[in-house]
Design an enzyme around this catalytic site. Structure first.
Site, PDB file in Angstrom:
ATOM      1  N   SER A  16       0.860  -1.189   0.096  1.00 15.22           N
ATOM      2  CA  SER A  16       0.080  -0.066  -0.042  1.00 15.22           C
ATOM      3  C   SER A  16       0.843   1.269  -0.157  1.00 15.22           C
ATOM      4  O   SER A  16       1.915   1.297   0.822  1.00 15.22           O
ATOM      5  CB  SER A  16      -0.988   0.200   1.290  1.00 15.22           C
ATOM      6  OG  SER A  16      -1.707   1.152   1.354  1.00 15.22           O
ATOM      7  N   LYS A  67     -13.842  -3.819   1.586  1.00 16.68           N
ATOM      8  CA  LYS A  67     -14.526  -2.527   1.225  1.00 16.68           C
ATOM      9  C   LYS A  67     -16.113  -2.956   1.416  1.00 16.68           C
ATOM     10  O   LYS A  67     -17.107  -2.045   2.051  1.00 16.68           O
ATOM     11  CB  LYS A  67     -14.359  -1.922  -0.015  1.00 16.68           C
ATOM     12  CG  LYS A  67     -12.982  -1.153  -0.123  1.00 16.68           C
ATOM     13  CD  LYS A  67     -13.106  -0.689  -1.753  1.00 16.68           C
ATOM     14  CE  LYS A  67     -11.444  -0.086  -1.667  1.00 16.68           C
ATOM     15  NZ  LYS A  67     -11.392   0.598  -3.030  1.00 16.68           N
ATOM     16  N   ASP A 104     -13.972   7.023  -3.375  1.00 19.60           N
ATOM     17  CA  ASP A 104     -13.279   6.429  -4.847  1.00 19.60           C
ATOM     18  C   ASP A 104     -13.754   7.259  -6.001  1.00 19.60           C
ATOM     19  O   ASP A 104     -12.978   7.570  -7.006  1.00 19.60           O
ATOM     20  CB  ASP A 104     -13.308   4.855  -4.957  1.00 19.60           C
ATOM     21  CG  ASP A 104     -12.682   4.318  -4.076  1.00 19.60           C
ATOM     22  OD1 ASP A 104     -11.562   4.644  -3.818  1.00 19.60           O
ATOM     23  OD2 ASP A 104     -13.061   3.032  -3.886  1.00 19.60           O
ATOM     24  N   GLY A 129     -16.294  -3.569 -16.734  1.00 21.51           N
ATOM     25  CA  GLY A 129     -16.113  -4.251 -15.227  1.00 21.51           C
ATOM     26  C   GLY A 129     -17.687  -4.014 -14.559  1.00 21.51           C
ATOM     27  O   GLY A 129     -18.215  -2.737 -15.009  1.00 21.51           O
ATOM     28  N   ALA A 130     -17.928  -4.814 -13.656  1.00 17.83           N
ATOM     29  CA  ALA A 130     -19.294  -4.540 -13.117  1.00 17.83           C
ATOM     30  C   ALA A 130     -19.126  -4.896 -11.586  1.00 17.83           C
ATOM     31  O   ALA A 130     -20.138  -5.090 -10.709  1.00 17.83           O
ATOM     32  CB  ALA A 130     -20.357  -5.186 -13.684  1.00 17.83           C
ATOM     33  N   ASN A 153     -19.176  -5.899 -19.377  1.00 18.26           N
ATOM     34  CA  ASN A 153     -18.748  -6.940 -18.647  1.00 18.26           C
ATOM     35  C   ASN A 153     -18.745  -8.158 -19.307  1.00 18.26           C
ATOM     36  O   ASN A 153     -19.495  -8.548 -20.081  1.00 18.26           O
ATOM     37  CB  ASN A 153     -19.713  -6.770 -17.244  1.00 18.26           C
ATOM     38  CG  ASN A 153     -18.967  -7.711 -16.064  1.00 18.26           C
ATOM     39  OD1 ASN A 153     -17.856  -7.329 -15.588  1.00 18.26           O
ATOM     40  ND2 ASN A 153     -19.459  -8.430 -15.466  1.00 18.26           N
ATOM     41  N   ARG A 154     -18.088  -8.921 -18.640  1.00 19.82           N
ATOM     42  CA  ARG A 154     -17.944 -10.450 -19.097  1.00 19.82           C
ATOM     43  C   ARG A 154     -19.368 -11.226 -18.945  1.00 19.82           C
ATOM     44  O   ARG A 154     -19.807 -11.815 -19.802  1.00 19.82           O
ATOM     45  CB  ARG A 154     -16.857 -11.532 -18.518  1.00 19.82           C
ATOM     46  CG  ARG A 154     -16.466 -12.778 -19.157  1.00 19.82           C
ATOM     47  CD  ARG A 154     -15.163 -13.312 -18.489  1.00 19.82           C
ATOM     48  NE  ARG A 154     -14.114 -12.557 -18.414  1.00 19.82           N
ATOM     49  CZ  ARG A 154     -13.379 -12.163 -19.185  1.00 19.82           C
ATOM     50  NH1 ARG A 154     -13.392 -12.927 -20.425  1.00 19.82           N
ATOM     51  NH2 ARG A 154     -12.234 -11.422 -18.888  1.00 19.82           N
ATOM     52  N   MET A 219      -7.846   2.082 -14.072  1.00 17.33           N
ATOM     53  CA  MET A 219      -8.051   2.258 -12.574  1.00 17.33           C
ATOM     54  C   MET A 219      -6.965   1.532 -12.039  1.00 17.33           C
ATOM     55  O   MET A 219      -6.463   2.189 -10.920  1.00 17.33           O
ATOM     56  CB  MET A 219      -9.473   2.051 -12.105  1.00 17.33           C
ATOM     57  CG  MET A 219     -10.479   2.917 -12.395  1.00 17.33           C
ATOM     58  SD  MET A 219     -12.227   2.478 -12.068  1.00 17.33           S
ATOM     59  CE  MET A 219     -12.131   2.347 -10.502  1.00 17.33           C
ATOM     60  N   GLY A 243      -3.981   4.806 -12.735  1.00 17.33           N
ATOM     61  CA  GLY A 243      -4.876   5.112 -11.676  1.00 17.33           C
ATOM     62  C   GLY A 243      -4.034   5.780 -10.488  1.00 17.33           C
ATOM     63  O   GLY A 243      -4.815   5.913  -9.587  1.00 17.33           O
TER      64      GLY A 243
END
Length: 275
Positions: A16, A67, A104, A129-130, A153-154, A219, A243
């Site tokens: 981090s 998160k 974010d 992405g989702a 998204n996939r 990102m 990002g």
């Protein structure tokens, strides 16, 4: 004045950059902030949070994979955290209640519009992405009033679920959902909200989504050009960003939430780019 304790909690956490960022903010602003990193056991996040605040801690940043748990744990949630379904910022209010926030989306929008001068109003945006990363930024992106926002998204059903969830925030923005390989026209802005870049993978996109004036934003961040941004460059994109700025901007917003002081981000971005 003695320092007040803040931390980032995650698993793993040794990579981090948050302690470095917040120590630079503290030095710049003169705020009495001491900031550390805590690796919570995967099954003990709630206990880690409780112990931190019982020990006099003032605020926590939360990163993967906690998160969603941070969001669930909170007694109260800021409006921008409520629909995000995830929280990256925790603190206690004057009644001792645990409050969750999500900075974010604010970090992403700030990096795009202020640091890179990108116009989001009336733009056609494709976001890939989702998962939680995308869900956390959709509200702030829609608030900028783009002309359209397409979630690819996939698993299309997941993208459709997000489009339904945020439909009431779309206003005049055309909100779409589709599979990765469906979009066949170019966009003003493409945001990669998947973690595929970290594994060197790519979503199966049609290269037609990129025109010479398309801005591409990953990102994720790394010292080298990310896999996704390299793909974009290879297919004619001229402006690509990672990002790192978002990371620093979301940290600055957390710092403001906790301390009531807005740190300057540009010098911190410079320092971390050159570390």
């Amino acid at each position: 004045m003695s320092n007040e304790l803040y931390a980032v909690v995650g698993h793993p956490i040794n990579h981090s950059k948050s302690p470095r960022i917040h120590s630079l903010f503290a030095k710049q602003t003169g705020e009495p902030v001491e900031y550390t990193a805590i690796q919570a056991p995967l099954d003990c996040f709630a206990d880690t949070v409780r112990q931190f605040f019982e020990g006099g801690g003032k605020g926590l940043n939360v990163t993967v994979p906690f998160k969603e748990q941070a969001w669930e744990l909170a007694d109260q949630r800021a409006a921008r955290a409520e629909k995000a379904g995830a929280a990256n910022t925790l603190y206690q209010n004057s009644e001792g209640q645990l409050v969750a926030d999500n900075t974010d989306g604010q970090g992403l929008v700030q990096d795009l519009t202020v640091n890179h001068g990108i116009q989001l109003k009336s733009a056609n945006i494709l976001i890939l992405g989702a998962g939680g990363a995308v869900r956390g930024v959709l509200g702030p992106l829609l608030a900028q009033q783009p002309a359209s926002l397409t979630i690819a998204n996939r698993t299309v059903a997941k993208a459709e679920a997000l489009a339904t969830l945020f439909a009431d925030e779309a206003n005049d923005t055309k909100l779409n959902a589709c599979g990765f390989n469906e979009p066949d026209q170019s966009f003003d802005l493409i945001i990669n909200g998947t973690s595929a870049s970290l594994q060197g993978d790519l979503p199966p996109l049609n290269e037609n989504v990129i025109a010479a004036d398309t801005v591409v934003y990953d990102m994720m961040y790394s010292l080298q050009t990310t896999t996704f941004n390299q793909w974009a460059l290879d297919n004619g994109a001229v402006r690509v960003f990672d990002g790192l700025g978002m990371l620093i901007e979301q940290a600055a917003e957390s710092f403001r939430v906790w301390r009531g002081v807005q740190p300057a981000t540009a010098p911190v971005i410079d320092v971390l780019r050159n570390d």
